[in-house]
Design a protein around this motif. Sequence first.
Motif, PDB file in Angstrom:
ATOM      1  N   ALA A  83       0.844  -1.192   0.000  1.00 18.08           N
ATOM      2  CA  ALA A  83       0.000   0.000   0.000  1.00 18.08           C
ATOM      3  C   ALA A  83       0.878   1.239   0.000  1.00 18.08           C
ATOM      4  N   LYS A  84       0.380   2.301  -0.595  1.00 14.63           N
ATOM      5  CA  LYS A  84       1.135   3.548  -0.617  1.00 14.63           C
ATOM      6  C   LYS A  84       1.169   4.140   0.784  1.00 14.63           C
ATOM      7  N   PRO A  85       2.329   4.566   1.243  1.00 20.79           N
ATOM      8  CA  PRO A  85       2.378   5.203   2.564  1.00 20.79           C
ATOM      9  C   PRO A  85       1.701   6.560   2.498  1.00 20.79           C
ATOM     10  N   GLU A  86       1.067   6.943   3.613  1.00 19.59           N
ATOM     11  CA  GLU A  86       0.396   8.229   3.687  1.00 19.59           C
ATOM     12  C   GLU A  86       1.444   9.332   3.794  1.00 19.59           C
ATOM     13  N   PRO A  87       1.185  10.459   3.171  1.00 17.04           N
ATOM     14  CA  PRO A  87       2.166  11.550   3.240  1.00 17.04           C
ATOM     15  C   PRO A  87       2.303  12.063   4.669  1.00 17.04           C
ATOM     16  N   MET A  88       3.530  12.398   5.023  1.00 21.22           N
ATOM     17  CA  MET A  88       3.817  12.908   6.358  1.00 21.22           C
ATOM     18  C   MET A  88       3.367  14.364   6.436  1.00 21.22           C
ATOM     19  N   PRO A  89       2.777  14.780   7.565  1.00 17.83           N
ATOM     20  CA  PRO A  89       2.418  16.186   7.693  1.00 17.83           C
ATOM     21  C   PRO A  89       3.681  17.042   7.735  1.00 17.83           C
ATOM     22  N   GLU A  90       3.580  18.258   7.224  1.00 20.60           N
ATOM     23  CA  GLU A  90       4.750  19.114   7.150  1.00 20.60           C
ATOM     24  C   GLU A  90       5.238  19.546   8.529  1.00 20.60           C
ATOM     25  N   LYS A  91       4.303  19.914   9.417  1.00 16.13           N
ATOM     26  CA  LYS A  91       4.667  20.348  10.764  1.00 16.13           C
ATOM     27  C   LYS A  91       3.845  19.569  11.774  1.00 16.13           C
ATOM     28  N   PRO A  92       4.453  19.184  12.897  1.00 22.64           N
ATOM     29  CA  PRO A  92       3.628  18.602  13.960  1.00 22.64           C
ATOM     30  C   PRO A  92       2.738  19.690  14.556  1.00 22.64           C
ATOM     31  N   LYS A  93       1.622  19.261  15.093  1.00 26.92           N
ATOM     32  CA  LYS A  93       0.669  20.215  15.652  1.00 26.92           C
ATOM     33  C   LYS A  93       1.281  20.935  16.850  1.00 26.92           C
ATOM     34  N   GLU A  94       1.053  22.212  16.918  1.00 26.10           N
ATOM     35  CA  GLU A  94       1.486  23.013  18.059  1.00 26.10           C
ATOM     36  C   GLU A  94       0.387  22.956  19.113  1.00 26.10           C
ATOM     37  N   TYR A  95       0.682  22.371  20.267  1.00 25.91           N
ATOM     38  CA  TYR A  95      -0.293  22.247  21.338  1.00 25.91           C
ATOM     39  C   TYR A  95      -0.263  23.490  22.214  1.00 25.91           C
ATOM     40  N   THR A  96      -1.443  23.905  22.657  1.00 25.99           N
ATOM     41  CA  THR A  96      -1.573  25.099  23.492  1.00 25.99           C
ATOM     42  C   THR A  96      -2.198  24.723  24.827  1.00 25.99           C
ATOM     43  N   GLU A  97      -2.388  25.719  25.683  1.00 23.03           N
ATOM     44  CA  GLU A  97      -3.044  25.493  26.977  1.00 23.03           C
ATOM     45  C   GLU A  97      -4.487  25.050  26.787  1.00 23.03           C
ATOM     46  N   VAL A  98      -5.105  25.489  25.708  1.00 25.71           N
ATOM     47  CA  VAL A  98      -6.483  25.079  25.411  1.00 25.71           C
ATOM     48  C   VAL A  98      -6.540  23.573  25.165  1.00 25.71           C
ATOM     49  N   ASP A  99      -5.537  23.039  24.456  1.00 22.08           N
ATOM     50  CA  ASP A  99      -5.483  21.599  24.208  1.00 22.08           C
ATOM     51  C   ASP A  99      -5.277  20.827  25.511  1.00 22.08           C
ATOM     52  N   ILE A 100      -4.481  21.383  26.412  1.00 25.65           N
ATOM     53  CA  ILE A 100      -4.246  20.734  27.708  1.00 25.65           C
ATOM     54  C   ILE A 100      -5.546  20.680  28.501  1.00 25.65           C
ATOM     55  N   ARG A 101      -6.257  21.795  28.543  1.00 25.95           N
ATOM     56  CA  ARG A 101      -7.530  21.828  29.278  1.00 25.95           C
ATOM     57  C   ARG A 101      -8.546  20.869  28.670  1.00 25.95           C
ATOM     58  N   ALA A 102      -8.572  20.770  27.357  1.00 20.32           N
ATOM     59  CA  ALA A 102      -9.490  19.843  26.684  1.00 20.32           C
ATOM     60  C   ALA A 102      -9.139  18.395  27.025  1.00 20.32           C
ATOM     61  N   ALA A 103      -7.845  18.081  27.076  1.00 18.85           N
ATOM     62  CA  ALA A 103      -7.422  16.717  27.420  1.00 18.85           C
ATOM     63  C   ALA A 103      -7.798  16.385  28.862  1.00 18.85           C
ATOM     64  N   MET A 104      -7.624  17.341  29.775  1.00 17.87           N
ATOM     65  CA  MET A 104      -7.994  17.095  31.173  1.00 17.87           C
ATOM     66  C   MET A 104      -9.509  16.930  31.297  1.00 17.87           C
ATOM     67  N   ASP A 105     -10.280  17.715  30.547  1.00 20.55           N
ATOM     68  CA  ASP A 105     -11.741  17.598  30.572  1.00 20.55           C
ATOM     69  C   ASP A 105     -12.179  16.235  30.025  1.00 20.55           C
ATOM     70  N   ARG A 106     -11.573  15.797  28.911  1.00 22.29           N
ATOM     71  CA  ARG A 106     -11.886  14.467  28.353  1.00 22.29           C
ATOM     72  C   ARG A 106     -11.599  13.368  29.368  1.00 22.29           C
ATOM     73  N   THR A 107     -10.463  13.495  30.063  1.00 20.39           N
ATOM     74  CA  THR A 107     -10.077  12.487  31.050  1.00 20.39           C
ATOM     75  C   THR A 107     -11.061  12.481  32.213  1.00 20.39           C
ATOM     76  N   ARG A 108     -11.425  13.645  32.701  1.00 17.34           N
ATOM     77  CA  ARG A 108     -12.388  13.707  33.807  1.00 17.34           C
ATOM     78  C   ARG A 108     -13.744  13.149  33.390  1.00 17.34           C
ATOM     79  N   LYS A 109     -14.196  13.474  32.185  1.00 15.41           N
ATOM     80  CA  LYS A 109     -15.478  12.940  31.713  1.00 15.41           C
ATOM     81  C   LYS A 109     -15.427  11.421  31.605  1.00 15.41           C
TER      82      LYS A 109
END
Length: 175
Positions: free
Chosen positions: A78-104
């Motif tokens: 199978a053809k490999p999927e193209p690699m994204p150019e930049k990894p995602k930049e995580y912010t404090e909003v992403d951290i809060r969302a992850a903690m909320d998901r975990t608590r839920k």
Amino acid sequence: MQPIQINVQVNIGMDSALLSMLSGLVTTAQTAAPAAQQPQRKPKAEAKPKQVNQPAAQQPAAEAAPAAEETAPASGEAKPEPMPEKPKEYTEVDIRAAMDRTRKRIEGEDYKEKPDSEGYKTWHKRLTAWFKNTAALCGAEKPSALSDSESRAKFIAACDAVEIKGDELTETCPF
């Protein structure tokens, strides 16, 4: 003669020396694990600049044939999927969302509205302590103080990996 019994209690505190040692182990284990799991392949993107730099008329036929074979995938592969150019930049909003998901996931979907629920009473303080300890392992005193995207990504991955087994919070240890 009676056997000798010794009771030992160990308390581990988080200080800068322990934090730097654990951070070094985590980064070493994370960089070594992907290299051991996946075989090294030459990306297709590297072959293209060599062909672009030389005009087709100047390129010998012996060099052109292997380059064509490298870029064409095998019929069963199978053809490999193209690699994204930049990894995602995580912010404090992403951290809060992850903690909320975990608590839920652990305390229940309505943990904010029902602080007298059984899940909230059992897990809220434990999760708060776990979030702080995990942030300390990632390099900050608390989750909102994580400074770079890499440490935030580690924290978010740990939040997504934590589970309840028995009466304890557990996760797969990276080292």
